[in-house]
Write a protein that holds these residues in place. Structure first.
Motif, mmCIF file in Angstrom:
data_model
loop_
_atom_site.group_PDB
_atom_site.id
_atom_site.type_symbol
_atom_site.label_atom_id
_atom_site.label_comp_id
_atom_site.label_asym_id
_atom_site.label_seq_id
_atom_site.Cartn_x
_atom_site.Cartn_y
_atom_site.Cartn_z
ATOM 1 N N SER A 1 -36.945 28.894 -3.695
ATOM 2 C CA SER A 1 -36.388 29.498 -2.473
ATOM 3 C C SER A 1 -34.857 29.512 -2.506
ATOM 4 O O SER A 1 -34.219 30.458 -2.023
ATOM 5 C CB SER A 1 -36.875 28.745 -1.231
ATOM 6 N N ASP A 2 -34.251 28.467 -3.095
ATOM 7 C CA ASP A 2 -32.782 28.409 -3.205
ATOM 8 C C ASP A 2 -32.268 29.481 -4.167
ATOM 9 O O ASP A 2 -31.237 30.118 -3.914
ATOM 10 C CB ASP A 2 -32.326 27.026 -3.686
ATOM 11 N N LEU A 3 -32.993 29.667 -5.272
ATOM 12 C CA LEU A 3 -32.606 30.700 -6.251
ATOM 13 C C LEU A 3 -32.738 32.084 -5.613
ATOM 14 O O LEU A 3 -31.858 32.940 -5.783
ATOM 15 C CB LEU A 3 -33.493 30.600 -7.495
ATOM 16 N N LEU A 4 -33.807 32.286 -4.901
ATOM 17 C CA LEU A 4 -34.055 33.569 -4.247
ATOM 18 C C LEU A 4 -32.924 33.909 -3.272
ATOM 19 O O LEU A 4 -32.458 35.045 -3.196
ATOM 20 C CB LEU A 4 -35.395 33.502 -3.514
ATOM 21 N N GLU A 5 -32.462 32.898 -2.559
ATOM 22 C CA GLU A 5 -31.374 33.087 -1.590
ATOM 23 C C GLU A 5 -30.100 33.562 -2.283
ATOM 24 O O GLU A 5 -29.347 34.375 -1.741
ATOM 25 C CB GLU A 5 -31.117 31.756 -0.869
ATOM 26 N N ILE A 6 -29.865 33.066 -3.514
ATOM 27 C CA ILE A 6 -28.668 33.462 -4.271
ATOM 28 C C ILE A 6 -28.802 34.898 -4.778
ATOM 29 O O ILE A 6 -27.916 35.724 -4.588
ATOM 30 C CB ILE A 6 -28.421 32.517 -5.471
ATOM 31 N N ILE A 7 -29.934 35.197 -5.420
ATOM 32 C CA ILE A 7 -30.051 36.505 -6.096
ATOM 33 C C ILE A 7 -30.257 37.664 -5.121
ATOM 34 O O ILE A 7 -29.926 38.801 -5.446
ATOM 35 C CB ILE A 7 -31.153 36.508 -7.173
#
Length: 272
Positions: A34-40
């Motif tokens: 979820s944290d990676l998704l927020e960045i990309i």
């Protein structure tokens, strides 16, 4: 190194904030999708690249991938990071690859083949090694964009093409015409961008295996085998596959798993 190449590297645009954020995320021991998704999700180019690659035949997903979250779930965190960083870096460096007789799209496809082959080969052999080598496998030929630019500007395109046509090893052709191999230039670019020293060290030694540190030798050997099988002017040709398998045998790597991985990847590509 020629002054022209140094100037070209030093004048490169800084990495976008998204990639800096992804690099910081990549260093974390505890990673949440979820944290990676927020960045990309803040970067339209990364999203479009991610969806395009997720829907390519080399992954063989049964239904169309239409959302970033599904792509991350199917590809996994590290593969998503690899595609995000790789696609952005290749887009930043985009230049004419005429000396190699390929387009930027050809280059990106071959880079993705390289990381897919790492995944298929090492996935069942050594999961941690697979996760570590996905990114260097994808990025190790990045320096070719700078080299191609230099070759064209120096009017050495035909000379370089003639060397490639003669069957000479690409890294050797690069050294003879420009003075440096793609791996060496890639390492210089990534140092300029302050990317992970571990990533840089692996790529830097691919053309210098006999002299590299024992602690990274196996990883560098694997990258060399991948680079050979997925050689950008003729990826997965019978000649390059044979040479890659021969290298894997000489290095004492898992040849059976490599052969199975190549066969699986070839089967997927038949569906393209």
């Amino acid at each position: 190194m020629s002054t022209d190449i140094i100037k070209r590297i030093e004048s490169l645009s800084p990495l976008p904030k998204t990639i800096i954020d992804i690099e910081e995320f990549r260093k974390k021991s505890d990673k949440e999708a979820s944290d990676l998704l927020e960045i990309i999700e803040k970067d339209a180019l990364i999203i479009s690249t991610l969806l395009k690659i997720s829907n390519s035949a080399m992954f063989g997903f049964r239904s169309k991938v239409e959302t970033p979250s599904r792509a991350v779930n199917l590809l996994g965190i590290n593969f998503t990071i690899t595609i995000a960083i790789g696609g952005t870096i290749q887009n930043l460096l985009k230049t004419n690859l005429e000396p190699y007789g390929i387009t930027s799209d050809d280059f990106m496809r071959t880079s993705n083949l390289s990381s897919s082959l790492v995944s298929l080969w090492l996935g069942k052999v050594n999961y941690d090694l697979k996760e570590e080598l996905l990114l260097p496998a994808l990025l190790q030929e990045t320096g070719k964009f700078i080299l191609a630019d230099n070759i064209i500007n120096d009017g050495k395109c035909e000379e370089f093409k003639a060397k490639i046509s003669s069957g000479i090893n690409l890294a050797l052709a690069e050294k003879e015409v420009v003075g440096f191999s793609s791996s060496e230039i890639t390492a210089k670019i990534f140092r300029h961008w302050k990317l992970s020293e571990n990533l840089i060290e692996l790529i830097e030694n691919v053309d210098n295996i006999s002299n590299c540190d024992e602690r990274i030798k196996e990883k560098v050997q694997i990258l060399d085998v991948i680079k050979t099988a997925c050689e950008i002017t003729n990826p997965l040709s019978q000649k390059n596959i044979t040479l890659a398998i021969k290298k894997a045998k000489n290095y004492g790597l898992n040849v059976k798993a490599l052969e199975e991985a190549i066969e699986k990847l070839e089967d997927r590509l038949l569906d393209e």
